[in-house]
Motif scaffolding. Sequence first.
Motif, PDB file in Angstrom:
ATOM      1  N   MET A   1      32.790  75.889  73.368  1.00 22.50           N
ATOM      2  CA  MET A   1      33.798  76.564  74.156  1.00 22.50           C
ATOM      3  C   MET A   1      34.081  77.941  73.544  1.00 22.50           C
ATOM      4  SD  MET A   1      37.762  75.390  74.605  1.00 22.50           S
ATOM      5  CE  MET A   1      38.934  76.419  75.451  1.00 22.50           C
ATOM      6  N   ARG A   2      34.104  78.954  74.386  1.00 23.15           N
ATOM      7  CA  ARG A   2      34.473  80.293  73.948  1.00 23.15           C
ATOM      8  C   ARG A   2      35.994  80.374  73.921  1.00 23.15           C
ATOM      9  NH1 ARG A   2      32.299  85.536  73.941  1.00 23.15           N
ATOM     10  NH2 ARG A   2      33.881  87.145  74.300  1.00 23.15           N
ATOM     11  N   LEU A   3      36.547  80.793  72.778  1.00 26.54           N
ATOM     12  CA  LEU A   3      37.994  80.828  72.598  1.00 26.54           C
ATOM     13  C   LEU A   3      38.405  82.228  72.166  1.00 26.54           C
ATOM     14  CD1 LEU A   3      40.595  79.034  72.492  1.00 26.54           C
ATOM     15  CD2 LEU A   3      40.122  78.765  70.056  1.00 26.54           C
ATOM     16  N   GLU A   4      39.211  82.887  72.978  1.00 27.11           N
ATOM     17  CA  GLU A   4      39.710  84.207  72.608  1.00 27.11           C
ATOM     18  C   GLU A   4      41.008  84.032  71.826  1.00 27.11           C
ATOM     19  OE1 GLU A   4      40.040  86.700  76.035  1.00 27.11           O
ATOM     20  OE2 GLU A   4      37.989  86.274  76.680  1.00 27.11           O
ATOM     21  N   PHE A   5      41.225  84.920  70.862  1.00 23.52           N
ATOM     22  CA  PHE A   5      42.412  84.809  70.019  1.00 23.52           C
ATOM     23  C   PHE A   5      42.904  86.195  69.649  1.00 23.52           C
ATOM     24  CE2 PHE A   5      38.913  85.279  67.103  1.00 23.52           C
ATOM     25  CZ  PHE A   5      39.415  86.124  66.120  1.00 23.52           C
ATOM     26  N   THR A   6      44.127  86.239  69.145  1.00 27.62           N
ATOM     27  CA  THR A   6      44.705  87.448  68.579  1.00 27.62           C
ATOM     28  C   THR A   6      45.240  87.090  67.207  1.00 27.62           C
ATOM     29  OG1 THR A   6      45.322  88.325  70.748  1.00 27.62           O
ATOM     30  CG2 THR A   6      46.483  89.236  68.845  1.00 27.62           C
ATOM     31  N   LYS A   7      44.978  87.904  66.216  1.00 28.92           N
ATOM     32  CA  LYS A   7      45.491  87.676  64.862  1.00 28.92           C
ATOM     33  C   LYS A   7      46.678  88.603  64.664  1.00 28.92           C
ATOM     34  CE  LYS A   7      45.416  86.228  60.529  1.00 28.92           C
ATOM     35  NZ  LYS A   7      44.470  86.640  59.513  1.00 28.92           N
ATOM     36  N   MET A   8      47.828  88.037  64.303  1.00 25.41           N
ATOM     37  CA  MET A   8      49.038  88.830  64.110  1.00 25.41           C
ATOM     38  C   MET A   8      49.772  88.327  62.875  1.00 25.41           C
ATOM     39  SD  MET A   8      50.411  88.743  68.049  1.00 25.41           S
ATOM     40  CE  MET A   8      51.556  90.116  67.943  1.00 25.41           C
ATOM     41  N   HIS A   9      50.650  89.189  62.352  1.00 29.52           N
ATOM     42  CA  HIS A   9      51.523  88.734  61.277  1.00 29.52           C
ATOM     43  C   HIS A   9      52.902  89.346  61.451  1.00 29.52           C
ATOM     44  CE1 HIS A   9      52.438  92.088  58.515  1.00 29.52           C
ATOM     45  NE2 HIS A   9      51.336  92.629  59.029  1.00 29.52           N
ATOM     46  N   GLY A  10      53.914  88.630  60.974  1.00 24.24           N
ATOM     47  CA  GLY A  10      55.271  89.143  60.899  1.00 24.24           C
ATOM     48  C   GLY A  10      55.734  88.982  59.467  1.00 24.24           C
ATOM     49  N   CYS A  11      55.991  90.079  58.796  1.00 24.16           N
ATOM     50  CA  CYS A  11      56.427  90.044  57.382  1.00 24.16           C
ATOM     51  C   CYS A  11      55.484  89.221  56.510  1.00 24.16           C
ATOM     52  CB  CYS A  11      57.865  89.528  57.272  1.00 24.16           C
ATOM     53  SG  CYS A  11      59.078  90.579  58.063  1.00 24.16           S
ATOM     54  N   GLY A  12      54.202  89.241  56.828  1.00 24.09           N
ATOM     55  CA  GLY A  12      53.218  88.542  56.011  1.00 24.09           C
ATOM     56  C   GLY A  12      52.878  87.147  56.474  1.00 24.09           C
ATOM     57  N   ASN A  13      53.696  86.522  57.333  1.00 25.32           N
ATOM     58  CA  ASN A  13      53.322  85.226  57.921  1.00 25.32           C
ATOM     59  C   ASN A  13      52.258  85.501  58.969  1.00 25.32           C
ATOM     60  OD1 ASN A  13      56.694  84.080  57.813  1.00 25.32           O
ATOM     61  ND2 ASN A  13      55.008  83.231  56.653  1.00 25.32           N
ATOM     62  N   ASP A  14      50.997  85.166  58.670  1.00 33.20           N
ATOM     63  CA  ASP A  14      49.908  85.477  59.590  1.00 33.20           C
ATOM     64  C   ASP A  14      49.405  84.225  60.292  1.00 33.20           C
ATOM     65  OD1 ASP A  14      48.782  84.526  57.175  1.00 33.20           O
ATOM     66  OD2 ASP A  14      46.904  85.587  57.544  1.00 33.20           O
ATOM     67  N   TYR A  15      49.265  84.350  61.588  1.00 33.32           N
ATOM     68  CA  TYR A  15      48.800  83.242  62.421  1.00 33.32           C
ATOM     69  C   TYR A  15      47.714  83.719  63.373  1.00 33.32           C
ATOM     70  CZ  TYR A  15      52.724  80.406  60.865  1.00 33.32           C
ATOM     71  OH  TYR A  15      53.605  79.691  60.099  1.00 33.32           O
ATOM     72  N   VAL A  16      46.940  82.762  63.843  1.00 32.71           N
ATOM     73  CA  VAL A  16      45.983  82.970  64.921  1.00 32.71           C
ATOM     74  C   VAL A  16      46.708  82.562  66.198  1.00 32.71           C
ATOM     75  CG1 VAL A  16      43.766  82.264  65.882  1.00 32.71           C
ATOM     76  CG2 VAL A  16      44.034  82.486  63.394  1.00 32.71           C
ATOM     77  N   TYR A  17      46.757  83.461  67.179  1.00 27.95           N
ATOM     78  CA  TYR A  17      47.477  83.200  68.431  1.00 27.95           C
ATOM     79  C   TYR A  17      46.474  82.984  69.558  1.00 27.95           C
ATOM     80  CZ  TYR A  17      51.607  84.659  65.928  1.00 27.95           C
ATOM     81  OH  TYR A  17      52.621  84.726  65.010  1.00 27.95           O
TER      82      TYR A  17
END
Length: 200
Positions: A1-17
Motif C-alpha cells: 500500500m502506498r502511504l502518504e505522510f507529513t513529518k512535523m514537530h511541535g517544540c521537538g515532539n516529532d510525529y509522522v502524520y
Amino acid sequence: MRLEFTKMHGCGNDYVYVDGGRFRIPPADKPDIVRRLSDRHFGIGGDGVIFINPAPDDTCDFEMEMWNADGTRSEMCGNGIRCVAKYVYDYGLTDKTEGLTIQSAGSNKYLKLSLTDEPDPRFGRRVVETVRVDMGAPKLLPAEVPVNLPDADPDKPVISVPVEAEGRTFRMTCVSMGNPHAVIYLPEDENLGTFPIEKY
C-alpha cells in the motif's frame, strides 16, 4: 500500500502524520506499521504516528488518533494536537481559525490558529503560523493521573511528595493533561544546563 505522510514537530515532539480519511489502515495492522514508521534508523523516525481522522461525532471537527513509537496507543500530546490543527488548515480540510475542535481519546480540545501575513505559494493561501490549544483543567487526584503511591490520600492531589532517586530526595507533583506527568522543581541554585537528568 502506498502511504502518504507529513513529518512535523511541535517544540521537538516529532510525529509522522497520516490523513486517516484518505488512508484507511485496518486497526490490527496499525501497531506494526507504527513501529516501522517510527523507527529512527530504518523508518521515517518519530515519537510515534498520529492519524488525522474525520470527526467521530458532531461534537468535534476532527479526531487525533495517537500512537507511541512502540506501537501502543496514547491519549494526548499538546504539541502533537497543535500540529494536527496546522495540518487540517494548511491542507484545506477546514477554514476555521477559532473554535477548531479536535477529539483525542474521547476528549475534545479547542484550538485557536494564527495565520501568516502573506500567502504561502506551496498552498496558495495564508498558512498557520502559531496554534494555541486549551488543554482543559488539569487532573490532580491520584486515580485520575494515574499515580500509585502507597500513602497517597485518594481524595487529595499528589503535590510536593518526596521521592528518592540515586541517593537524592526530590519533591514530586503528579498531574495529567491527558497523559501523566511527574513534575519536579529543582532549587534555584541548581544549574539546569549541567543537571544530570539521565542519571535521576
